[in-house]
Design a protein around this motif. Structure first.
Motif, short mmCIF file in Angstrom:
data_model
loop_
_atom_site.label_atom_id
_atom_site.label_comp_id
_atom_site.label_asym_id
_atom_site.label_seq_id
_atom_site.Cartn_x
_atom_site.Cartn_y
_atom_site.Cartn_z
N LEU A 202 0.75 -1.34 0.05
CA LEU A 202 0.05 -0.19 0.05
C LEU A 202 0.78 1.47 -0.05
O LEU A 202 0.68 2.24 -0.65
N ASP A 203 1.99 1.34 0.86
CA ASP A 203 2.87 2.47 1.02
C ASP A 203 3.51 2.73 -0.57
O ASP A 203 3.57 4.11 -0.78
N LYS A 204 3.95 1.76 -0.96
CA LYS A 204 4.72 2.05 -2.36
C LYS A 204 3.97 2.15 -3.54
O LYS A 204 4.25 2.66 -4.68
N ALA A 205 2.56 1.58 -3.60
CA ALA A 205 1.92 1.42 -4.88
C ALA A 205 1.53 3.04 -5.31
O ALA A 205 1.18 3.87 -4.71
N ARG A 206 1.68 3.04 -7.03
CA ARG A 206 1.18 4.40 -7.37
C ARG A 206 -0.31 4.69 -7.26
O ARG A 206 -0.59 5.92 -7.51
N GLY A 207 -0.89 3.57 -7.29
CA GLY A 207 -2.49 3.71 -7.22
C GLY A 207 -2.96 2.51 -6.97
O GLY A 207 -2.38 1.35 -7.07
N ILE A 208 -4.33 2.35 -6.27
CA ILE A 208 -4.95 1.41 -5.91
C ILE A 208 -6.39 1.23 -6.36
O ILE A 208 -7.11 2.41 -6.39
N VAL A 209 -6.87 0.08 -7.18
CA VAL A 209 -8.21 -0.05 -7.66
C VAL A 209 -8.73 -1.00 -6.76
O VAL A 209 -8.45 -1.77 -6.26
N TYR A 210 -10.45 -0.66 -6.58
CA TYR A 210 -11.20 -1.73 -5.92
C TYR A 210 -12.05 -2.10 -6.86
O TYR A 210 -12.83 -1.48 -7.46
N LEU A 211 -12.44 -3.59 -6.74
CA LEU A 211 -13.20 -4.24 -7.38
C LEU A 211 -14.38 -4.86 -6.24
O LEU A 211 -13.97 -5.57 -5.48
N ASP A 212 -15.58 -4.12 -6.46
CA ASP A 212 -16.54 -4.62 -5.55
C ASP A 212 -17.23 -5.98 -5.79
O ASP A 212 -18.50 -6.05 -6.18
N LYS A 213 -16.37 -7.04 -5.71
CA LYS A 213 -16.75 -8.24 -6.10
C LYS A 213 -16.44 -9.38 -5.34
O LYS A 213 -15.16 -9.18 -4.89
N ILE A 214 -17.08 -10.41 -5.05
CA ILE A 214 -16.74 -11.48 -4.00
C ILE A 214 -15.87 -12.31 -5.02
O ILE A 214 -16.32 -13.10 -6.00
N LEU A 215 -14.61 -12.47 -5.05
CA LEU A 215 -13.58 -13.32 -5.87
C LEU A 215 -12.94 -14.14 -5.05
O LEU A 215 -12.07 -15.24 -5.82
N TYR A 216 -12.99 -14.41 -3.97
CA TYR A 216 -12.17 -15.42 -2.90
C TYR A 216 -13.19 -15.85 -1.76
O TYR A 216 -13.77 -15.02 -1.23
N ILE A 217 -13.16 -17.08 -1.58
CA ILE A 217 -13.73 -17.86 -0.40
C ILE A 217 -12.88 -18.33 0.58
O ILE A 217 -11.95 -19.20 0.32
#
Length: 350
Positions: A202-217
Protein backbone atom coordinates in the motif's frame (compact mmCIF):
# COMPACT_ATOMS: atom_id res chain seq x y z
CA UNK A 1 2.46 -13.54 -19.48
CA UNK A 2 -0.29 -11.69 -17.64
CA UNK A 3 -0.89 -13.53 -14.37
CA UNK A 4 1.10 -15.57 -11.85
CA UNK A 5 -1.02 -17.18 -9.14
CA UNK A 6 1.16 -17.85 -6.07
CA UNK A 7 0.02 -20.42 -3.49
CA UNK A 8 2.11 -21.28 -0.41
CA UNK A 9 1.37 -24.87 0.65
CA UNK A 10 1.86 -26.22 4.16
CA UNK A 11 0.18 -29.47 5.30
CA UNK A 12 -2.78 -28.85 3.02
CA UNK A 13 -3.49 -32.35 1.70
CA UNK A 14 -7.14 -32.17 2.87
CA UNK A 15 -7.82 -28.89 1.10
CA UNK A 16 -5.53 -28.37 -1.87
CA UNK A 17 -7.55 -30.42 -4.37
CA UNK A 18 -10.51 -28.07 -4.03
CA UNK A 19 -8.28 -25.04 -4.51
CA UNK A 20 -6.63 -26.60 -7.56
CA UNK A 21 -10.02 -27.59 -9.00
CA UNK A 22 -11.09 -23.94 -9.01
CA UNK A 23 -7.79 -22.42 -10.21
CA UNK A 24 -6.60 -24.85 -12.89
CA UNK A 25 -9.72 -24.68 -15.12
CA UNK A 26 -9.45 -20.88 -15.11
CA UNK A 27 -5.77 -20.93 -16.07
CA UNK A 28 -6.28 -23.72 -18.61
CA UNK A 29 -8.80 -21.78 -20.69
CA UNK A 30 -7.84 -21.08 -24.28
CA UNK A 31 -6.03 -17.78 -24.56
CA UNK A 32 -5.31 -17.45 -20.84
CA UNK A 33 -1.69 -16.42 -20.46
CA UNK A 34 -0.99 -17.39 -16.85
CA UNK A 35 0.91 -19.70 -14.52
CA UNK A 36 0.32 -21.29 -11.12
CA UNK A 37 3.27 -21.38 -8.70
CA UNK A 38 3.04 -23.76 -5.74
CA UNK A 39 5.55 -23.04 -2.98
CA UNK A 40 5.62 -26.19 -0.87
CA UNK A 41 6.60 -24.98 2.56
CA UNK A 42 7.99 -27.79 4.73
CA UNK A 43 4.89 -29.99 4.80
CA UNK A 44 4.90 -33.22 6.80
CA UNK A 45 1.80 -34.70 5.12
CA UNK A 46 1.28 -35.75 1.50
CA UNK A 47 1.21 -32.18 0.17
CA UNK A 48 4.63 -32.37 -1.59
CA UNK A 49 3.59 -35.35 -3.72
CA UNK A 50 0.21 -33.79 -4.50
CA UNK A 51 1.87 -30.56 -5.66
CA UNK A 52 4.34 -32.47 -7.83
CA UNK A 53 1.48 -34.35 -9.47
CA UNK A 54 -0.33 -31.15 -10.40
CA UNK A 55 2.90 -29.75 -11.85
CA UNK A 56 3.50 -32.93 -13.85
CA UNK A 57 -0.04 -32.94 -15.27
CA UNK A 58 -0.32 -29.24 -16.18
CA UNK A 59 2.28 -27.33 -18.22
CA UNK A 60 1.37 -24.02 -16.58
CA UNK A 61 1.76 -25.35 -12.99
CA UNK A 62 5.17 -25.18 -11.28
CA UNK A 63 6.09 -26.56 -7.87
CA UNK A 64 9.07 -25.59 -5.71
CA UNK A 65 9.98 -27.24 -2.43
CA UNK A 66 11.43 -25.48 0.61
CA UNK A 67 11.77 -26.21 4.29
CA UNK A 68 9.36 -24.69 6.79
CA UNK A 69 10.26 -21.14 5.83
CA UNK A 70 6.89 -19.61 6.73
CA UNK A 71 4.12 -18.06 4.63
CA UNK A 72 5.91 -14.71 4.39
CA UNK A 73 9.09 -16.18 2.93
CA UNK A 74 7.13 -18.65 0.79
CA UNK A 75 5.30 -15.82 -0.95
CA UNK A 76 8.60 -14.02 -1.47
CA UNK A 77 10.03 -17.12 -3.15
CA UNK A 78 6.93 -17.29 -5.33
CA UNK A 79 7.41 -13.67 -6.33
CA UNK A 80 11.02 -14.39 -7.32
CA UNK A 81 9.93 -17.34 -9.49
CA UNK A 82 7.00 -15.52 -11.11
CA UNK A 83 6.90 -14.43 -14.75
CA UNK A 84 3.52 -12.68 -14.82
CA UNK A 85 2.90 -8.94 -15.00
CA UNK A 86 0.33 -9.29 -12.19
CA UNK A 87 0.51 -11.55 -9.13
CA UNK A 88 -2.52 -13.14 -7.49
CA UNK A 89 -2.07 -14.63 -4.02
CA UNK A 90 -4.09 -17.47 -2.53
CA UNK A 91 -3.86 -19.87 0.41
CA UNK A 92 -4.04 -23.59 -0.24
CA UNK A 93 -6.96 -24.17 2.14
CA UNK A 94 -9.20 -21.51 0.55
CA UNK A 95 -10.94 -21.07 -2.82
CA UNK A 96 -11.03 -18.65 -5.73
CA UNK A 97 -14.47 -18.20 -7.24
CA UNK A 98 -14.84 -19.70 -10.72
CA UNK A 99 -14.72 -16.35 -12.53
CA UNK A 100 -12.11 -14.65 -10.34
CA UNK A 101 -9.27 -14.36 -12.82
CA UNK A 102 -11.52 -13.23 -15.67
CA UNK A 103 -13.09 -10.61 -13.39
CA UNK A 104 -9.67 -9.35 -12.33
CA UNK A 105 -8.60 -9.19 -15.98
CA UNK A 106 -11.67 -7.12 -16.84
CA UNK A 107 -10.95 -4.85 -13.88
CA UNK A 108 -7.40 -4.24 -15.09
CA UNK A 109 -8.59 -3.17 -18.53
CA UNK A 110 -11.64 -1.11 -17.51
CA UNK A 111 -11.67 1.92 -19.79
CA UNK A 112 -12.43 4.35 -16.95
CA UNK A 113 -9.16 3.60 -15.17
CA UNK A 114 -6.86 2.14 -17.82
CA UNK A 115 -5.10 5.47 -18.48
CA UNK A 116 -4.09 5.94 -14.81
CA UNK A 117 -1.14 4.10 -13.23
CA UNK A 118 -2.03 1.64 -10.49
CA UNK A 119 -0.27 -1.34 -8.91
CA UNK A 120 -2.88 -3.01 -6.69
CA UNK A 121 -6.34 -4.41 -7.39
CA UNK A 122 -8.28 -5.13 -4.20
CA UNK A 123 -11.44 -7.27 -4.23
CA UNK A 124 -13.86 -8.61 -1.68
CA UNK A 125 -14.19 -12.07 -0.19
CA UNK A 126 -16.69 -14.26 1.63
CA UNK A 127 -16.49 -17.21 4.00
CA UNK A 128 -17.40 -20.73 2.98
CA UNK A 129 -20.34 -20.57 5.42
CA UNK A 130 -21.82 -17.48 3.72
CA UNK A 131 -20.39 -17.43 0.16
CA UNK A 132 -22.76 -14.74 -1.13
CA UNK A 133 -22.21 -12.26 1.71
CA UNK A 134 -19.27 -9.86 1.56
CA UNK A 135 -16.78 -10.48 4.33
CA UNK A 136 -15.52 -6.89 4.33
CA UNK A 137 -17.46 -3.65 4.40
CA UNK A 138 -14.91 -1.59 2.48
CA UNK A 139 -15.60 2.15 2.06
CA UNK A 140 -13.91 2.29 -1.35
CA UNK A 141 -15.45 3.21 -4.71
CA UNK A 142 -15.27 1.13 -7.85
CA UNK A 143 -13.90 2.57 -11.10
CA UNK A 144 -11.58 4.89 -9.21
CA UNK A 145 -7.81 4.91 -8.94
CA UNK A 146 -6.73 5.96 -5.46
CA UNK A 147 -3.48 7.89 -5.88
CA UNK A 148 -1.44 10.32 -3.80
CA UNK A 149 -3.45 11.85 -0.96
CA UNK A 150 -6.45 9.66 -1.85
CA UNK A 151 -4.51 6.62 -0.62
CA UNK A 152 -5.12 7.93 2.89
CA UNK A 153 -8.46 6.09 2.77
CA UNK A 154 -6.54 2.83 2.59
CA UNK A 155 -4.07 3.83 5.29
CA UNK A 156 -6.94 4.64 7.62
CA UNK A 157 -8.63 1.28 7.05
CA UNK A 158 -5.29 -0.50 7.41
CA UNK A 159 -4.58 1.10 10.78
CA UNK A 160 -8.07 0.90 12.26
CA UNK A 161 -8.84 -2.76 11.61
CA UNK A 162 -7.67 -6.01 10.08
CA UNK A 163 -9.90 -6.06 6.98
CA UNK A 164 -7.00 -5.15 4.67
CA UNK A 165 -4.39 -7.42 6.24
CA UNK A 166 -4.79 -10.52 4.10
CA UNK A 167 -2.78 -10.98 0.93
CA UNK A 168 -5.33 -13.33 -0.61
CA UNK A 169 -7.75 -10.66 -1.84
CA UNK A 170 -5.23 -8.60 -3.76
CA UNK A 171 -3.70 -8.67 -7.21
CA UNK A 172 -0.29 -6.95 -7.19
CA UNK A 173 1.80 -5.68 -10.08
CA UNK A 174 5.01 -7.69 -10.19
CA UNK A 175 7.21 -4.58 -10.45
CA UNK A 176 5.84 -3.37 -7.11
CA UNK A 177 6.24 -6.80 -5.51
CA UNK A 178 9.87 -7.01 -6.62
CA UNK A 179 10.54 -3.49 -5.34
CA UNK A 180 9.14 -4.42 -1.91
CA UNK A 181 11.03 -7.72 -1.94
CA UNK A 182 14.37 -6.01 -2.44
CA UNK A 183 13.75 -3.79 0.59
CA UNK A 184 13.10 -6.71 2.97
CA UNK A 185 15.49 -9.60 2.45
CA UNK A 186 15.74 -11.26 5.85
CA UNK A 187 12.26 -11.38 7.41
CA UNK A 188 11.02 -14.77 8.65
CA UNK A 189 7.53 -14.79 10.11
CA UNK A 190 4.65 -17.24 10.39
CA UNK A 191 2.36 -14.71 12.11
CA UNK A 192 1.80 -11.04 11.30
CA UNK A 193 3.33 -11.51 7.85
CA UNK A 194 0.23 -10.35 5.97
CA UNK A 195 0.19 -7.10 7.94
CA UNK A 196 3.72 -6.23 6.84
CA UNK A 197 3.46 -7.30 3.23
CA UNK A 198 0.20 -5.45 2.70
CA UNK A 199 1.50 -2.33 4.44
CA UNK A 200 4.57 -2.27 2.22
CA UNK A 201 2.50 -2.71 -0.94
CA UNK A 202 0.00 0.00 0.00
CA UNK A 203 2.79 2.40 0.91
CA UNK A 204 4.68 2.05 -2.36
CA UNK A 205 1.77 1.62 -4.79
CA UNK A 206 1.32 4.38 -7.38
CA UNK A 207 -2.40 3.72 -7.30
CA UNK A 208 -4.97 1.27 -5.91
CA UNK A 209 -8.20 0.03 -7.51
CA UNK A 210 -11.13 -1.68 -5.79
CA UNK A 211 -13.39 -4.30 -7.43
CA UNK A 212 -16.60 -4.62 -5.45
CA UNK A 213 -16.95 -8.33 -6.17
CA UNK A 214 -16.61 -11.50 -4.11
CA UNK A 215 -13.71 -13.26 -5.83
CA UNK A 216 -12.26 -15.26 -2.94
CA UNK A 217 -13.73 -17.75 -0.46
CA UNK A 218 -12.00 -17.88 2.90
CA UNK A 219 -12.24 -21.12 4.89
CA UNK A 220 -11.18 -20.85 8.56
CA UNK A 221 -8.80 -23.71 9.34
CA UNK A 222 -7.94 -24.25 13.00
CA UNK A 223 -5.52 -27.01 11.98
CA UNK A 224 -3.50 -24.79 9.69
CA UNK A 225 -0.25 -22.98 10.38
CA UNK A 226 -2.05 -19.99 11.87
CA UNK A 227 -4.61 -22.01 13.84
CA UNK A 228 -4.13 -23.33 17.37
CA UNK A 229 -1.28 -22.31 19.65
CA UNK A 230 2.30 -21.91 18.49
CA UNK A 231 5.11 -20.69 20.72
CA UNK A 232 6.32 -18.20 18.12
CA UNK A 233 2.93 -16.48 17.75
CA UNK A 234 3.45 -13.53 20.10
CA UNK A 235 7.17 -12.95 19.27
CA UNK A 236 6.31 -12.95 15.55
CA UNK A 237 3.45 -10.54 16.12
CA UNK A 238 5.68 -8.27 18.19
CA UNK A 239 8.19 -8.13 15.33
CA UNK A 240 5.44 -7.37 12.83
CA UNK A 241 3.86 -4.62 14.94
CA UNK A 242 7.24 -3.00 15.63
CA UNK A 243 7.90 -2.77 11.90
CA UNK A 244 4.34 -1.65 11.19
CA UNK A 245 4.80 1.29 13.57
CA UNK A 246 7.07 2.95 11.02
CA UNK A 247 4.20 2.96 8.51
CA UNK A 248 1.79 4.28 11.14
CA UNK A 249 4.02 7.28 11.78
CA UNK A 250 4.65 7.86 8.09
CA UNK A 251 0.97 7.74 7.17
CA UNK A 252 -0.47 9.81 9.98
CA UNK A 253 2.06 10.86 12.61
CA UNK A 254 0.28 10.39 15.93
CA UNK A 255 -3.16 10.12 14.31
CA UNK A 256 -3.35 6.32 14.30
CA UNK A 257 -1.08 5.46 17.25
CA UNK A 258 -3.80 4.92 19.88
CA UNK A 259 -5.91 2.88 17.47
CA UNK A 260 -2.98 0.64 16.55
CA UNK A 261 -1.99 0.23 20.21
CA UNK A 262 -5.48 -1.14 20.88
CA UNK A 263 -4.94 -3.68 18.13
CA UNK A 264 -1.70 -4.69 19.85
CA UNK A 265 -3.71 -5.22 23.03
CA UNK A 266 -6.03 -7.46 21.03
CA UNK A 267 -3.01 -9.42 19.83
CA UNK A 268 -2.13 -10.12 23.48
CA UNK A 269 -5.64 -11.40 24.18
CA UNK A 270 -5.61 -13.57 21.08
CA UNK A 271 -2.24 -15.07 22.09
CA UNK A 272 -3.63 -16.04 25.49
CA UNK A 273 -6.84 -17.45 24.02
CA UNK A 274 -4.88 -19.56 21.54
CA UNK A 275 -2.86 -20.97 24.43
CA UNK A 276 -5.64 -21.54 26.96
CA UNK A 277 -8.05 -23.10 24.48
CA UNK A 278 -5.46 -25.35 22.87
CA UNK A 279 -4.78 -29.03 23.47
CA UNK A 280 -1.48 -28.27 25.18
CA UNK A 281 -0.84 -30.02 28.54
CA UNK A 282 -1.59 -28.05 31.69
CA UNK A 283 2.11 -27.78 32.50
CA UNK A 284 2.79 -26.18 29.11
CA UNK A 285 -0.10 -23.77 29.52
CA UNK A 286 1.24 -22.57 32.86
CA UNK A 287 4.79 -22.22 31.58
CA UNK A 288 3.81 -20.42 28.37
CA UNK A 289 1.32 -18.19 30.17
CA UNK A 290 4.10 -17.05 32.50
CA UNK A 291 6.34 -16.38 29.50
CA UNK A 292 3.64 -14.25 27.87
CA UNK A 293 3.10 -12.26 31.07
CA UNK A 294 6.85 -11.60 31.31
CA UNK A 295 7.25 -10.39 27.73
CA UNK A 296 7.83 -6.66 27.29
CA UNK A 297 5.23 -6.48 24.53
CA UNK A 298 2.55 -7.95 26.80
CA UNK A 299 3.49 -5.71 29.71
CA UNK A 300 3.24 -2.62 27.53
CA UNK A 301 0.00 -3.28 25.65
CA UNK A 302 -2.13 -5.91 27.41
CA UNK A 303 -3.82 -3.48 29.80
CA UNK A 304 -4.96 -1.10 27.08
CA UNK A 305 -8.60 -1.18 25.89
CA UNK A 306 -9.46 -3.44 22.95
CA UNK A 307 -10.88 -2.16 19.65
CA UNK A 308 -14.66 -1.91 19.61
CA UNK A 309 -14.81 -4.66 16.96
CA UNK A 310 -12.79 -7.20 18.99
CA UNK A 311 -14.31 -10.73 19.07
CA UNK A 312 -16.34 -11.70 22.13
CA UNK A 313 -13.84 -14.38 23.13
CA UNK A 314 -11.05 -11.81 23.20
CA UNK A 315 -13.22 -9.45 25.23
CA UNK A 316 -13.74 -12.13 27.87
CA UNK A 317 -10.03 -12.92 27.99
CA UNK A 318 -9.22 -9.22 28.28
CA UNK A 319 -11.52 -8.84 31.31
CA UNK A 320 -9.41 -11.46 33.08
CA UNK A 321 -6.16 -9.86 31.88
CA UNK A 322 -6.93 -6.55 33.55
CA UNK A 323 -8.37 -8.02 36.75
CA UNK A 324 -6.56 -8.56 40.02
CA UNK A 325 -4.82 -11.94 40.12
CA UNK A 326 -4.97 -12.16 36.31
CA UNK A 327 -2.35 -14.89 35.93
CA UNK A 328 -4.11 -17.27 38.31
CA UNK A 329 -7.56 -16.54 36.86
CA UNK A 330 -6.40 -17.11 33.30
CA UNK A 331 -4.60 -20.30 34.23
CA UNK A 332 -7.73 -21.59 35.98
CA UNK A 333 -9.70 -20.84 32.82
CA UNK A 334 -7.23 -22.97 30.85
CA UNK A 335 -7.48 -25.80 33.38
CA UNK A 336 -11.28 -25.78 33.14
CA UNK A 337 -11.10 -25.89 29.35
CA UNK A 338 -8.70 -28.85 29.44
CA UNK A 339 -10.94 -30.71 31.91
CA UNK A 340 -13.98 -30.20 29.68
CA UNK A 341 -12.04 -31.37 26.62
CA UNK A 342 -10.95 -34.56 28.43
CA UNK A 343 -14.54 -35.22 29.54
CA UNK A 344 -15.86 -34.76 25.98
CA UNK A 345 -13.29 -37.19 24.58
CA UNK A 346 -14.22 -39.74 27.24
CA UNK A 347 -17.92 -39.43 26.36
CA UNK A 348 -17.21 -39.88 22.64
CA UNK A 349 -15.30 -43.12 23.34
CA UNK A 350 -18.28 -44.69 25.11
Amino acid sequence: MIFSVIVPVHNAEKYIKEMMDCIIPQLGKSGMDAELILIENGSTDNSPAICDKYAADNPFVFCYHYGKIGAYAARKEGIKKSMGQWLIFADADDLLVDTAIEDICRGLTDASIAHKPFDIVLYNAATDKAPSRRKFNFPFEENKVYQGAAKDSFYKVMCEGDSLNAMWNKCIKRELAIDVLLQDKDMFLNYGEDLLQTAAFLDKARGIVYLDKILYIYRPNDKGLTGGYHIEYLPNQETAWNKFDSYVKKWGGERFVTTVDRRKSLTCSIAIAKLLYSDQPISVKMSELSNIFNSEFYKRYSQMPLPDWAPEESMEIHKLQISKGALQKLFLSGVKYSAKAVAKRAIRKK
